[in-house]
Structures are given as C-alpha cells and as structure tokens.
Design an enzyme around this catalytic site. Structure first.
Site, PDB file in Angstrom:
ATOM      1  N   GLU A 158      -9.180  71.521 -46.006  1.00  0.00           N
ATOM      2  CA  GLU A 158      -9.017  72.911 -46.468  1.00  0.00           C
ATOM      3  C   GLU A 158      -8.245  73.770 -45.475  1.00  0.00           C
ATOM      4  O   GLU A 158      -7.536  74.699 -45.865  1.00  0.00           O
ATOM      5  CB  GLU A 158     -10.387  73.548 -46.740  1.00  0.00           C
ATOM      6  CG  GLU A 158     -11.107  73.014 -47.966  1.00  0.00           C
ATOM      7  CD  GLU A 158     -11.998  71.814 -47.684  1.00  0.00           C
ATOM      8  OE1 GLU A 158     -11.834  71.147 -46.629  1.00  0.00           O
ATOM      9  OE2 GLU A 158     -12.868  71.533 -48.525  1.00  0.00           O
ATOM     10  N   GLU A 182     -17.436  66.885 -50.345  1.00  0.00           N
ATOM     11  CA  GLU A 182     -18.673  67.678 -50.476  1.00  0.00           C
ATOM     12  C   GLU A 182     -19.546  67.127 -51.606  1.00  0.00           C
ATOM     13  O   GLU A 182     -20.769  67.060 -51.484  1.00  0.00           O
ATOM     14  CB  GLU A 182     -18.312  69.155 -50.703  1.00  0.00           C
ATOM     15  CG  GLU A 182     -17.709  69.758 -49.439  1.00  0.00           C
ATOM     16  CD  GLU A 182     -17.125  71.144 -49.640  1.00  0.00           C
ATOM     17  OE1 GLU A 182     -16.349  71.329 -50.605  1.00  0.00           O
ATOM     18  OE2 GLU A 182     -17.431  72.037 -48.839  1.00  0.00           O
TER      19      GLU A 182
END
Ligand code: HXC
Length: 257
Positions: free
Chosen positions: A131, A111
């Site tokens: 995740e 990210e």
C-alpha cells in the site's frame, strides 16, 4: 445471491470458495467481498460443513483491494461505505478457515489470508503489503495482524517498503504453516481442511476461539479465557465420546454437541 466473482464448492464436509476475477489478479472489489461473506455465512449455517477453504488461482490468491474502485473515493466515502467491514465479517466466522495461497497475496489479499486460520503456501507465493507504493497504508487489519504474525521489525520493513516475502521467508517468519510445490498446494490444503472437518465441531469452535484470544489482550487474560473454554468442552457429548473412544481404541463418532 448469484455469484459473479467467486466459485463455491462443497466437498464432503469442506466448503470451498475460489476467488474468481483472474483478469484482475483477484482484486477484491466490493461485490466480490460481499459474495465471499455471503458464501461463508451460508457454510457457517450448514451443519454438514466442518471447515472452510479459501483460494485463488496459481497466479494470484488476491493482489489486494480493487485500486480502480477505490481511486476516486474520499475519506468519508471510505469511512461510511462499509467496505472494510466485509473483512471483519470474515473474521467473525466461527468455523476454521484454511487459506491456500499461490502467486500474489498482497494488500487486502494478505489481510484476508491472515484472517483465515491457517495459510498453506505454494512455493510461488508472494506476500506483501504494498500500500505504501500507492500512497496509503494497510487498512483491513494488516498493520496489526502482520505485526503479531511476523514481529515488529519484519512487519515494519514490509509495510514501510512494500517488499514482498517469498514463501520460504513467510514460512521462516511464521506467517504460513507450510510451503508445498505449486502442483499440490490446493490438494494439500484440501487434505488439511478435510482432516480438520473430521474433528468434533464443538471442540473446533472452542479451540479456534481460544487460539484467537491469543491475539487479543494479555497472556494472563488469554490463559484464563482458555481455562474457561477448556472446562466448557467437558459439557459436550463430543468430549465424552472422544475420550471414551480413545479408551476403547475405536474411532470417535462426533455429534456436534
Ligand atoms: C485493481 C488490479 C490490482 C488491484 C492487479 N490488477 N492488481 N486491479 N486492483 N489491486 C489488475 C491490473 O490493473 C491488470 O489489469 C491486471 O490486474 C494484471 O495486473 P498487471 O499489473 O498487468 O500484472 P503484473 O505486471 O504481473 O503485476 C502484478 C502486480 C501488480 C505486481 C501484482 O498488478 C500490482 O502491483 N498490483 C497492485 C498491488 C497492490 O498495490 N495491492 C494493494 C492494493 S491496496 P488491466 O486491465 O489494467 O490490464 C489494498 C488496501 C486494502 O489492498 C485496504 C483495505 C480494504
């Protein structure tokens, strides 16, 4: 601020930051992200710096947000802690940022890399949003920026399975701008950042803003936005200098205004 988790360098007109928690594969804890934002803001204020460069080490750009730090937090802690806002602060930097990625670039690390403007990857780079494997989902923009970068199907596959992309896959998908041997990934990125830093600071700022607008809203509003910024470039001395220098067959001398 004395930095504990990053190393900061100034190389000509390039400001370079190395993420430096190698024992934890550069996992991005609160302190590291705070330091990174502070260092970038200082470079943003320095008129002698034209481009920023962010990297980790050969084994990891960053293996994600620090899971050990997050493990016991509740929803309200996560919401009020202003941790994820630190990624937004990086996204607010107006100077161009090049990310040089080798090894793991996962979760919050990916990210962060996607917030940078250009990703140069080493052949050993691995990109993923794992995740899902720890019972959550990307939280610092991954579901949005990855989808815009690589398209829905591949983004879904990555986000729903946690599968990592190789550097070549990332190149084919448009996530990175180039893949180079690991021995030269940093020097190639340094060269690229140096080249960017040699351009007019005004034009760079306008151009970054205009390209980022492509990620917001519709094509027609993006085109209108670009048109206004393009016109605004003609208010700068650098536009006059750049075009005159071309006509006079010489190198331009940028004033930054
Ligand atoms: C905290 C981490 C970490 C992480 C690695 N480490 N990733 N610590 N947070 N994200 C630590 C390990 O605990 C270990 O320290 C050391 O780094 C080396 O890692 P190993 O697992 O021993 O290495 P290896 O076997 O080579 O495996 C590499 C790996 C694995 C596949 C990258 O470490 C891994 O799966 N890491 C987690 C990746 C991940 O899930 N990232 C997303 C996080 S969530 P010790 O001291 O234990 O030996 C996220 C959400 C962002 O990013 C949301 C917005 C903020």
């Amino acid at each position: 601020m004395a930095y504990e988790n990053i190393l900061v360098f100034r190389e000509g007109a390039v400001g370079r930051v190395q993420l430096n928690r190698p024992q934890a594969l550069n996992a991005l804890n609160f302190r590291l992200m705070t330091e990174l934002v502070e260092a970038f803001r200082e470079m943003e204020r320095d008129p002698g710096i034209g481009c920023l460069l962010l990297h980790g080490n050969e084994k990891a750009f960053a293996a994600g947000a620090d899971i050990k730090e997050m493990a016991e937090l509740g929803a309200i802690d996560m919401y009020t802690r202003d941790y994820i806002e630190l990624w937004d602060e990086v996204a607010r930097i107006k100077k161009p940022i090049v990310a040089a990625v080798s090894g793991y670039c996962l979760g919050g690390g990916l990210e962060l890399a996607m917030i940078c403007d250009i990703i140069v990857a080493s052949e050993t780079a691995k990109f993923g949003q794992p995740e899902i494997n720890i019972g959550v989902l990307p939280g610092a923009g991954g579901t949005q920026r990855l989808t815009r970068a690589v398209g829905k199907s591949l983004a879904m596959e990555m986000v729903l399975t946690g599968r990592m992309l190789t550097a070549q896959e990332a190149l084919a998908a448009g996530l990175v701008s180039r893949v180079v041997p690991v021995e030269v990934y940093l020097s190639e990125a340094q060269k690229l950042a140096g080249e960017i830093a040699s351009k007019s600071p005004v034009a760079l700022r306008l151009a970054k803003e205009a390209v980022l607008q492509a990620f917001e809203g519709s094509l027609s509003s993006g085109l209108a936005y670009e048109r206004r910024l393009f016109a605004m470039a003609f208010a700068s001395e650098d536009q006059k200098e750049g075009m005159r220098a071309f006509t006079e067959k010489r190198k331009p001398e940028w004033k930054g205004r």
